[in-house]
Scaffold this motif. Structure first.
Motif, PDB file in Angstrom:
ATOM      1  N   ALA A  64       0.836  -1.196   0.000  1.00  0.00           N
ATOM      2  CA  ALA A  64       0.000   0.000   0.000  1.00  0.00           C
ATOM      3  C   ALA A  64       0.870   1.244   0.000  1.00  0.00           C
ATOM      4  CB  ALA A  64      -0.921   0.009   1.217  1.00  0.00           C
ATOM      5  N   THR A  65       0.363   2.294  -0.633  1.00  0.00           N
ATOM      6  CA  THR A  65       1.042   3.586  -0.698  1.00  0.00           C
ATOM      7  C   THR A  65       0.036   4.689  -0.414  1.00  0.00           C
ATOM      8  OG1 THR A  65       2.644   2.789  -2.337  1.00  0.00           O
ATOM      9  CG2 THR A  65       2.351   5.169  -2.152  1.00  0.00           C
ATOM     10  N   LEU A  66       0.379   5.580   0.511  1.00  0.00           N
ATOM     11  CA  LEU A  66      -0.459   6.732   0.832  1.00  0.00           C
ATOM     12  C   LEU A  66       0.279   8.006   0.453  1.00  0.00           C
ATOM     13  CD1 LEU A  66      -1.555   5.731   4.460  1.00  0.00           C
ATOM     14  CD2 LEU A  66      -2.519   4.981   2.288  1.00  0.00           C
ATOM     15  N   GLU A  67      -0.421   8.965  -0.118  1.00  0.00           N
ATOM     16  CA  GLU A  67       0.183  10.241  -0.487  1.00  0.00           C
ATOM     17  C   GLU A  67       0.035  11.208   0.680  1.00  0.00           C
ATOM     18  OE1 GLU A  67      -0.868  11.790  -4.285  1.00  0.00           O
ATOM     19  OE2 GLU A  67      -0.714   9.841  -5.282  1.00  0.00           O
ATOM     20  N   THR A  68       1.166  11.549   1.300  1.00  0.00           N
ATOM     21  CA  THR A  68       1.141  12.302   2.551  1.00  0.00           C
ATOM     22  C   THR A  68       0.541  13.694   2.404  1.00  0.00           C
ATOM     23  OG1 THR A  68       3.430  12.992   2.144  1.00  0.00           O
ATOM     24  CG2 THR A  68       3.093  11.054   3.534  1.00  0.00           C
ATOM     25  N   ALA A  69       0.707  14.322   1.255  1.00  0.00           N
ATOM     26  CA  ALA A  69       0.203  15.688   1.072  1.00  0.00           C
ATOM     27  C   ALA A  69      -1.316  15.751   1.121  1.00  0.00           C
ATOM     28  CB  ALA A  69       0.704  16.274  -0.240  1.00  0.00           C
ATOM     29  N   THR A  70      -1.988  14.611   1.003  1.00  0.00           N
ATOM     30  CA  THR A  70      -3.456  14.614   1.000  1.00  0.00           C
ATOM     31  C   THR A  70      -4.038  14.481   2.395  1.00  0.00           C
ATOM     32  OG1 THR A  70      -3.712  12.206   0.726  1.00  0.00           O
ATOM     33  CG2 THR A  70      -3.396  13.534  -1.278  1.00  0.00           C
ATOM     34  N   ILE A  71      -3.216  14.429   3.426  1.00  0.00           N
ATOM     35  CA  ILE A  71      -3.716  14.242   4.783  1.00  0.00           C
ATOM     36  C   ILE A  71      -4.768  15.293   5.129  1.00  0.00           C
ATOM     37  CG2 ILE A  71      -1.894  15.645   5.853  1.00  0.00           C
ATOM     38  CD1 ILE A  71      -1.943  13.681   8.211  1.00  0.00           C
ATOM     39  N   THR A  72      -5.822  14.840   5.793  1.00  0.00           N
ATOM     40  CA  THR A  72      -6.850  15.770   6.239  1.00  0.00           C
ATOM     41  C   THR A  72      -7.408  15.332   7.582  1.00  0.00           C
ATOM     42  OG1 THR A  72      -9.001  16.785   5.766  1.00  0.00           O
ATOM     43  CG2 THR A  72      -8.650  14.562   4.922  1.00  0.00           C
ATOM     44  N   HIS A  81       0.061  22.133   9.444  1.00  0.00           N
ATOM     45  CA  HIS A  81       1.131  21.777  10.386  1.00  0.00           C
ATOM     46  C   HIS A  81       1.557  20.322  10.207  1.00  0.00           C
ATOM     47  CE1 HIS A  81       2.695  21.824  14.812  1.00  0.00           C
ATOM     48  NE2 HIS A  81       3.672  21.899  13.926  1.00  0.00           N
ATOM     49  N   LEU A  82       0.587  19.431  10.005  1.00  0.00           N
ATOM     50  CA  LEU A  82       0.917  18.014   9.827  1.00  0.00           C
ATOM     51  C   LEU A  82       1.722  17.766   8.554  1.00  0.00           C
ATOM     52  CD1 LEU A  82      -2.450  16.371  10.934  1.00  0.00           C
ATOM     53  CD2 LEU A  82      -0.279  16.335  12.172  1.00  0.00           C
ATOM     54  N   ARG A  83       1.561  18.615   7.542  1.00  0.00           N
ATOM     55  CA  ARG A  83       2.326  18.462   6.298  1.00  0.00           C
ATOM     56  C   ARG A  83       3.729  19.047   6.410  1.00  0.00           C
ATOM     57  NH1 ARG A  83      -2.750  20.609   4.076  1.00  0.00           N
ATOM     58  NH2 ARG A  83      -4.024  18.826   3.376  1.00  0.00           N
ATOM     59  N   SER A  84       3.971  19.834   7.432  1.00  0.00           N
ATOM     60  CA  SER A  84       5.239  20.549   7.577  1.00  0.00           C
ATOM     61  C   SER A  84       6.350  19.618   8.059  1.00  0.00           C
ATOM     62  CB  SER A  84       5.071  21.693   8.570  1.00  0.00           C
ATOM     63  OG  SER A  84       5.043  21.181   9.899  1.00  0.00           O
ATOM     64  N   LEU A  88       5.026  15.248   8.924  1.00  0.00           N
ATOM     65  CA  LEU A  88       5.242  14.355   7.777  1.00  0.00           C
ATOM     66  C   LEU A  88       6.260  14.870   6.772  1.00  0.00           C
ATOM     67  CD1 LEU A  88       1.566  13.189   7.130  1.00  0.00           C
ATOM     68  CD2 LEU A  88       3.420  11.893   8.183  1.00  0.00           C
ATOM     69  N   ASP A  89       6.529  16.173   6.763  1.00  0.00           N
ATOM     70  CA  ASP A  89       7.506  16.748   5.829  1.00  0.00           C
ATOM     71  C   ASP A  89       7.225  16.260   4.406  1.00  0.00           C
ATOM     72  OD1 ASP A  89       9.647  18.070   4.750  1.00  0.00           O
ATOM     73  OD2 ASP A  89      11.188  16.857   5.732  1.00  0.00           O
ATOM     74  N   VAL A  90       6.054  16.606   3.901  1.00  0.00           N
ATOM     75  CA  VAL A  90       5.567  16.023   2.653  1.00  0.00           C
ATOM     76  C   VAL A  90       6.414  16.400   1.437  1.00  0.00           C
ATOM     77  CG1 VAL A  90       3.236  15.913   3.569  1.00  0.00           C
ATOM     78  CG2 VAL A  90       3.922  17.888   2.185  1.00  0.00           C
ATOM     79  N   GLU A  91       7.122  17.521   1.506  1.00  0.00           N
ATOM     80  CA  GLU A  91       7.977  17.907   0.375  1.00  0.00           C
ATOM     81  C   GLU A  91       9.100  16.906   0.164  1.00  0.00           C
ATOM     82  OE1 GLU A  91       7.575  20.316  -1.786  1.00  0.00           O
ATOM     83  OE2 GLU A  91       5.712  20.985  -0.847  1.00  0.00           O
ATOM     84  N   LEU A 146       6.335  -0.811   7.889  1.00  0.00           N
ATOM     85  CA  LEU A 146       5.736   0.498   7.668  1.00  0.00           C
ATOM     86  C   LEU A 146       6.852   1.528   7.539  1.00  0.00           C
ATOM     87  CD1 LEU A 146       3.153   2.292   7.625  1.00  0.00           C
ATOM     88  CD2 LEU A 146       3.429   2.513  10.105  1.00  0.00           C
ATOM     89  N   THR A 147       6.799   2.327   6.468  1.00  0.00           N
ATOM     90  CA  THR A 147       7.820   3.346   6.214  1.00  0.00           C
ATOM     91  C   THR A 147       7.177   4.727   6.254  1.00  0.00           C
ATOM     92  OG1 THR A 147       9.099   1.834   4.823  1.00  0.00           O
ATOM     93  CG2 THR A 147       9.577   4.187   4.612  1.00  0.00           C
ATOM     94  N   ILE A 148       7.670   5.561   7.175  1.00  0.00           N
ATOM     95  CA  ILE A 148       7.228   6.946   7.307  1.00  0.00           C
ATOM     96  C   ILE A 148       8.471   7.823   7.395  1.00  0.00           C
ATOM     97  CG2 ILE A 148       5.890   8.608   8.668  1.00  0.00           C
ATOM     98  CD1 ILE A 148       4.309   6.288   9.832  1.00  0.00           C
ATOM     99  N   ARG A 149       8.518   8.892   6.611  1.00  0.00           N
ATOM    100  CA  ARG A 149       9.670   9.807   6.591  1.00  0.00           C
ATOM    101  C   ARG A 149      10.977   9.059   6.318  1.00  0.00           C
ATOM    102  NH1 ARG A 149       9.337  15.122   9.707  1.00  0.00           N
ATOM    103  NH2 ARG A 149      11.574  14.765   9.912  1.00  0.00           N
TER     104      ARG A 149
END
Length: 226
Positions: A64-72, A81-84, A88-91, A146-149
């Motif tokens: 599975a793959t989730l796109e972090t910039a879409t978090i709501t 703030h959560l995208r910063s 999650l540092d979505v950039e 699970l892979t985050i950041r």
């Protein structure tokens, strides 16, 4: 037309094949406590999952793959703030990834009261009690990474298989839901604020909440003979 289901260990399960998460029936969400007192729920509206159901169901796999910039979380300031980089540092980390490593079936024991009742109802000369109907749901543990950041740790999802069937449109589907708790600081999500009365602003433990339906994909057409 092939059957959408088969039986395994008295459980009705989907036919072997490749299944994709149905966009119209999915929740890729999470829950975290705020101020130590109230749950805040959020989700990733954009995400995909591929589920390979093997002939031996315990050899099946999930990615599975989730796109972090879409978090709501339905709060624009909080979502920003959560995208910063505080979270999650979505950039720099545009996706969260999950890859399964194994499946463990949780066997369920029948309630002794039901066993006793069936035996009590059997007397010499009477026909045996009917066999228990095939079960259509069951619980599993889905092990994976699970892979985050960019940080990867093992995780175990408590999963429940909800049943399999053919829908009115001719699609072979099955349903599921799953949860798991993880420590966010292990993935570099360390931002927090200490509260004067004790505790922290954002809980260190986050709960994953997944649910949905998966649709079987048609097998690829064989290559033409040369």
């Amino acid at each position: 037309m092939t059957s959408p289901t088969r039986t395994w260990n008295d459980l009705v399960i989907p036919a072997a094949g490749t299944y994709l998460l149905d966009e119209a029936h999915k929740r890729l969400g999470f829950l975290a406590m705020h101020m130590m007192v109230s749950p805040v729920r959020g989700e990733f509206p954009v995400g995909t999952a591929t589920l390979h159901v093997a002939e031996d169901p315990l050899q099946s796999s999930v990615s599975a793959t989730l796109e972090t910039a879409t978090i709501t979380t339905h709060n624009p300031d909080r979502d920003t703030h959560l995208r910063s980089p505080d979270f999650l540092d979505v950039e720099n980390y545009p996706t969260i990834e999950f890859r399964s490593t194994g499946i463990e079936w949780r066997t369920t024991q029948e309630d002794p009261m039901f066993s006793w009742a069936r035996l009590k109802g059997r007397t010499p000369g009477r026909a045996p009690a009917p066999q228990q109907a095939m079960r259509t749901s069951a619980k599993f543990v889905l092990h994976g990474n699970l892979t985050i950041r960019g940080v990867t740790h093992p995780i175990a999802l408590n999963a429940e298989f909800g049943g399999a069937r053919r829908d009115p449109f001719g699609n072979d589907i099955f349903g599921f839901n799953a949860t798991a708790d993880f420590e966010r600081e292990k993935y570099g999500l360390t931002w927090n604020v200490a509260l004067e009365a004790g505790g922290v602003l954002v809980a260190k433990t986050v709960r994953i909440e997944l649910a949905g339906e998966a649709i079987r994909q048609a097998p690829p057409e064989p290559a033409p003979a040369i």
